[in-house]
Design a protein around this motif. Structure first.
Motif, PDB file in Angstrom:
ATOM      1  N   GLY A  40      -7.140  63.250 -56.375  1.00 14.41           N
ATOM      2  CA  GLY A  40      -7.601  63.627 -55.045  1.00 14.41           C
ATOM      3  C   GLY A  40      -9.002  63.149 -54.747  1.00 14.41           C
ATOM      4  N   ALA A  41      -9.827  62.987 -55.795  1.00 12.03           N
ATOM      5  CA  ALA A  41     -11.171  62.448 -55.599  1.00 12.03           C
ATOM      6  C   ALA A  41     -11.107  60.978 -55.202  1.00 12.03           C
ATOM      7  CB  ALA A  41     -11.993  62.615 -56.875  1.00 12.03           C
ATOM      8  N   ILE A  42     -10.215  60.228 -55.855  1.00 12.38           N
ATOM      9  CA  ILE A  42     -10.051  58.810 -55.511  1.00 12.38           C
ATOM     10  C   ILE A  42      -9.567  58.677 -54.073  1.00 12.38           C
ATOM     11  CG2 ILE A  42      -8.800  56.694 -56.070  1.00 12.38           C
ATOM     12  CD1 ILE A  42      -8.599  57.811 -58.975  1.00 12.38           C
ATOM     13  N   VAL A  43      -8.574  59.496 -53.714  1.00 13.00           N
ATOM     14  CA  VAL A  43      -8.056  59.480 -52.339  1.00 13.00           C
ATOM     15  C   VAL A  43      -9.156  59.839 -51.353  1.00 13.00           C
ATOM     16  CG1 VAL A  43      -6.430  60.585 -50.755  1.00 13.00           C
ATOM     17  CG2 VAL A  43      -5.692  59.971 -53.077  1.00 13.00           C
ATOM     18  N   SER A  44      -9.935  60.859 -51.676  1.00 14.15           N
ATOM     19  CA  SER A  44     -10.998  61.316 -50.776  1.00 14.15           C
ATOM     20  C   SER A  44     -12.088  60.263 -50.617  1.00 14.15           C
ATOM     21  CB  SER A  44     -11.591  62.627 -51.297  1.00 14.15           C
ATOM     22  OG  SER A  44     -10.620  63.657 -51.291  1.00 14.15           O
ATOM     23  N   LEU A  45     -12.441  59.586 -51.696  1.00 18.07           N
ATOM     24  CA  LEU A  45     -13.425  58.509 -51.602  1.00 18.07           C
ATOM     25  C   LEU A  45     -12.927  57.391 -50.696  1.00 18.07           C
ATOM     26  CD1 LEU A  45     -14.607  58.400 -55.311  1.00 18.07           C
ATOM     27  CD2 LEU A  45     -16.142  58.619 -53.350  1.00 18.07           C
ATOM     28  N   LEU A  46     -11.654  57.042 -50.838  1.00 19.13           N
ATOM     29  CA  LEU A  46     -11.083  56.003 -49.966  1.00 19.13           C
ATOM     30  C   LEU A  46     -11.166  56.428 -48.505  1.00 19.13           C
ATOM     31  CD1 LEU A  46      -7.934  54.977 -52.042  1.00 19.13           C
ATOM     32  CD2 LEU A  46      -9.863  53.486 -51.481  1.00 19.13           C
ATOM     33  N   VAL A  47     -10.802  57.675 -48.221  1.00 16.85           N
ATOM     34  CA  VAL A  47     -10.850  58.163 -46.840  1.00 16.85           C
ATOM     35  C   VAL A  47     -12.282  58.119 -46.314  1.00 16.85           C
ATOM     36  CG1 VAL A  47     -10.511  60.172 -45.353  1.00 16.85           C
ATOM     37  CG2 VAL A  47      -8.800  59.608 -47.079  1.00 16.85           C
ATOM     38  N   ALA A  48     -13.223  58.603 -47.118  1.00 16.61           N
ATOM     39  CA  ALA A  48     -14.611  58.693 -46.659  1.00 16.61           C
ATOM     40  C   ALA A  48     -15.247  57.329 -46.435  1.00 16.61           C
ATOM     41  CB  ALA A  48     -15.437  59.493 -47.666  1.00 16.61           C
ATOM     42  N   THR A  49     -14.765  56.289 -47.127  1.00 14.04           N
ATOM     43  CA  THR A  49     -15.305  54.943 -46.887  1.00 14.04           C
ATOM     44  C   THR A  49     -14.746  54.317 -45.613  1.00 14.04           C
ATOM     45  OG1 THR A  49     -13.581  53.858 -48.231  1.00 14.04           O
ATOM     46  CG2 THR A  49     -15.622  54.506 -49.364  1.00 14.04           C
ATOM     47  N   ARG A  50     -13.704  54.934 -45.042  1.00 15.19           N
ATOM     48  CA  ARG A  50     -13.019  54.339 -43.898  1.00 15.19           C
ATOM     49  C   ARG A  50     -13.053  55.205 -42.641  1.00 15.19           C
ATOM     50  NH1 ARG A  50      -7.571  53.045 -47.486  1.00 15.19           N
ATOM     51  NH2 ARG A  50      -8.552  51.557 -48.937  1.00 15.19           N
ATOM     52  N   ASP A  51     -13.317  56.489 -42.799  1.00 12.87           N
ATOM     53  CA  ASP A  51     -13.170  57.426 -41.676  1.00 12.87           C
ATOM     54  C   ASP A  51     -14.475  58.188 -41.483  1.00 12.87           C
ATOM     55  OD1 ASP A  51     -12.432  59.506 -39.897  1.00 12.87           O
ATOM     56  OD2 ASP A  51     -10.359  59.433 -40.612  1.00 12.87           O
ATOM     57  N   ARG A  52     -15.155  57.929 -40.368  1.00 12.95           N
ATOM     58  CA  ARG A  52     -16.462  58.538 -40.113  1.00 12.95           C
ATOM     59  C   ARG A  52     -16.377  60.018 -39.777  1.00 12.95           C
ATOM     60  NH1 ARG A  52     -20.153  55.189 -42.337  1.00 12.95           N
ATOM     61  NH2 ARG A  52     -19.710  53.035 -41.769  1.00 12.95           N
ATOM     62  N   ARG A  53     -15.169  60.552 -39.656  1.00 10.92           N
ATOM     63  CA  ARG A  53     -15.039  61.984 -39.414  1.00 10.92           C
ATOM     64  C   ARG A  53     -15.418  62.799 -40.647  1.00 10.92           C
ATOM     65  NH1 ARG A  53      -9.064  61.992 -36.806  1.00 10.92           N
ATOM     66  NH2 ARG A  53      -8.820  60.403 -38.442  1.00 10.92           N
ATOM     67  N   VAL A  54     -15.424  62.158 -41.814  1.00 11.03           N
ATOM     68  CA  VAL A  54     -15.862  62.841 -43.033  1.00 11.03           C
ATOM     69  C   VAL A  54     -17.385  62.825 -43.048  1.00 11.03           C
ATOM     70  CG1 VAL A  54     -15.795  62.874 -45.543  1.00 11.03           C
ATOM     71  CG2 VAL A  54     -13.774  62.127 -44.261  1.00 11.03           C
TER      72      VAL A  54
END
Length: 269
Positions: free
Chosen positions: A107-121
């Protein structure tokens, strides 16, 4: 009660919402680790309870292949990139435009991927990972062999289970998981490049002091602008359940949201 929504590829995924008391404007979204689910990773260790008591609305997603979400047995249905798209779709489903995101292990890997692509994080906390992210772009291949994990999950004879697979096999049994689906997760195509330099969210790295999958977490923290590092007692399976983990998570998200901190959070050396 769990609620379902439809992922971009048509799979039905399950998530649960615990309402906060309105003290914090940003909800906290949680993504669990491999072979676990939201209940095992976040509810049972007291993380959800700690966040809700601090006033946060908490949203936990059961990743595809896990928990109450659908569990296809085809490796093509999986991969961290696909799971990252699921999280983004959940943000869309709930109309979220400003979130705190926390992930553990897979889930950390998934979350890092999301945070590098989605400014809502706007704020990000990851646990159970370390230098493997820097050296391999994800799970530490020096410790985890995906094929061995898959074989260990499917083995009928316990004597045939590789030592590295035993903790995940025990976790899968505890979660009542579908081991064929989990094996498919391990056989999925690895995700694309992880561009840590794209991270703009305030970031916290949480690492167990004896976590074999989170070695040299200071190297990961050094690769993320402004990231903070907190070490907590325990190995990979224990750290998330230690009270210090939830306390650091609550404090970091509260500080990110209001600027008020109770616990000292140190920058990496």
């Amino acid at each position: 009660m769990p609620t379902t929504f439809i992922a971009p590829d048509g799979l039905q995924l399950s998530y649960t919402v615990w309402e906060g008391d309105g003290r914090h404007r940003r909800p906290v979204v949680l993504q669990h680790g491999f072979a676990a689910d939201s209940e095992v990773n976040w509810v049972n260790p007291g993380v959800v309870d700690a966040l809700v008591k601090a006033g946060f609305t908490v949203i936990a997603l059961d990743a595809r292949g896990h928990g109450a979400s659908e569990k296809p047995h085809d490796p093509a249905a999986y991969g961290e990139d696909v799971m990252a798209a699921d999280l983004t779709a959940l943000f869309d489903e709930l109309g979220l435009d400003d979130v705190c995101l926390a992930g553990y292990s897979m889930g950390a890997i998934v979350s890092l991927l999301v945070a590098t692509r989605d400014r809502r994080v706007r704020c990000l906390a990851v646990g159970g990972v370390g230098a493997g992210i820097v050296d391999f772009g994800g799970v530490d291949a020096r410790v985890v062999n995906r094929s061995q994990i898959a074989a260990g999950l499917l083995a009928e004879d316990r004597s045939e289970v590789p030592s590295a697979a035993r903790p995940f096999r025990r976790l899968a049994r505890r979660a009542g998981a579908d081991v064929e689906a989990l094996a498919a997760v391990m056989h999925a195509t690895p995700h694309g490049p992880m561009r840590l330099t794209n991270l703009s969210a305030a970031t916290l790295i949480l690492a167990g002091e004896s976590d074999e999958l989170a070695t040299q977490p200071e190297r990961l923290a050094a690769g993320i602008a402004g990231a903070r590092l907190v070490r907590v007692p325990g190995n990979h399976m224990e750290a998330v359940a230690h009270p210090a983990f939830a306390a650091a998570l609550v404090d970091f998200f509260a500080y990110s949201d209001t600027g008020e901190s109770r616990l000292p959070i140190s920058s990496p050396a």
